[in-house]
Design an enzyme around this catalytic site. Structure first.
Site, PDB file in Angstrom:
ATOM      1  CE1 TYR A  73      12.528  -9.407   6.962  1.00 39.90           C
ATOM      2  CE2 TYR A  73      13.373  -7.666   5.538  1.00 39.90           C
ATOM      3  CZ  TYR A  73      12.322  -8.249   6.237  1.00 39.90           C
ATOM      4  OH  TYR A  73      11.072  -7.678   6.187  1.00 39.90           O
ATOM      5  CE  LYS A 101       8.977 -10.805   4.855  1.00 37.01           C
ATOM      6  NZ  LYS A 101       7.833 -11.272   5.694  1.00 37.01           N
TER       7      LYS A 101
END
Length: 323
Positions: A136, A140
């Protein structure tokens, strides 16, 4: 204005749609499943996936601006899955904005600069992390870089640990696992969080100020309550809002890190099983991560209108009314 909100049926996306529709903007939402709350707001729903370039371009067509909230979240999972949504999907949104002449407010995360060490009162000059323990934050960070280097007027916002009524992640997770919850380390580390309506305010403020050549273009901004608190203090405040007893037990960080490593290894050979503890979770729960939001105050005019105390009261009231 005509605005598209990707992930409009999600936690933050819905709050952004509510603000925009409430002030009279024409709002579309791009997400995968129809949402009754958006129907009540009069939001046009485009049922599609950000991984579909043609669908994204069709949704953006005719819009002046996009608030990109859609993302794959989580503390564990295959890098490929996260990359397809968070990186490739963001690139589709950026390309559609370029083709349609729309400006872009991209919802990022402070985890893009967190390398597992303490971050205490840092501002946006802190560099991107060079190591990540989960897909994640890694994806990102990749997505934010693509947006800020892109061909359209764009700004990235980094709301931190978004919570409030309707939160699908933190409080439900704490409640479901409350019998095995532990705080890490001998004492709390200081963190920042943000109430969902404050995060939505920041998105709309950025949207209104983002123009070609404006100071916002190509910049990232931390968005928080401006009320740092202890990690355990925050966890127990959410549990108290749900009428549950506080967590008191503590586990040494080294033991938690070792357990997370073993559990992730097990998950790697057990298809579809998500470990209850990960290295990323250990980092988040055992390090300081709070931020200087002076830039957001200055450039966005951001002022957290819902205090921590008021947000907790709203959360408690919401939970008491829930069936």
């Amino acid at each position: 204005m005509n605005v598209l909100v990707t992930g409009g049926g999600g936690f933050l996306g819905l709050a952004v749609c509510r603000l925009l529709a409430g002030r009279g903007d024409s709002v579309r939402a791009l997400h995968r499943r129809r949402h009754a709350g958006l129907e009540a707001l009069g939001v046009t729903q485009c049922l599609a996936d950000v991984r579909d370039p043609a669908a994204v371009r069709a949704a953006v067509d005719g819009c002046e601006a996009v608030v990109h909230c859609a993302a794959m979240t989580g503390t564990y999972g295959a890098y490929r899955d996260f990359r397809e949504v968070n990186v490739d999907g963001t690139r589709n949104v950026l390309d559609a904005c370029a083709a349609g002449g729309a400006r872009l407010v991209h919802v990022s995360s402070p985890s893009v600069v967190h390398d597992g060490r303490d971050l205490e009162g840092v501002d946006e000059s802190v560099p991107y992390a060079t190591r990540f323990t989960a897909a994640y934050p890694r994806t990102k960070a990749m997505a934010e870089r693509i947006v800020l280097a892109g061909p359209v007027p764009a700004v990235a916002l980094r709301p931190h640990l978004v919570w409030g009524p309707g939160d699908p992640h933190f409080l439900p997770g704490f409640v479901a696992n409350r019998r095995r919850l532990w705080l890490l380390g001998r004492e709390d580390r200081t963190i920042d969080t943000v109430y969902v309506d404050n995060a939505a305010d920041a998105c709309v403020l950025a949207l209104d100020r983002l123009r070609p050549g404006s100071p916002l273009c190509g910049r990232a901004y931390f968005v928080t309550q401006g009320e740092p608190c202890g990690f355990g203090e925050w966890v127990n405040a959410l549990l108290a809002a749900a009428g549950l007893r506080p967590v008191r037990r503590r586990l040494p960080v080294r033991a938690a890190r070792a357990a997370a490593f073993v559990l992730e290894r097990l998950a790697g050979v057990r298809d579809g099983w998500e470990p209850p503890l990960t290295r990323f979770l250990v980092e988040q729960a055992s390090t300081a991560h709070w931020f200087d939001i002076s830039a957001a105050r200055r450039d966005l005019g951001y002022r957290p209108r819902v205090s921590m105390a008021d947000g907790l009261a709203r959360l408690a009231a919401h939970l008491s009314e829930a069936p």
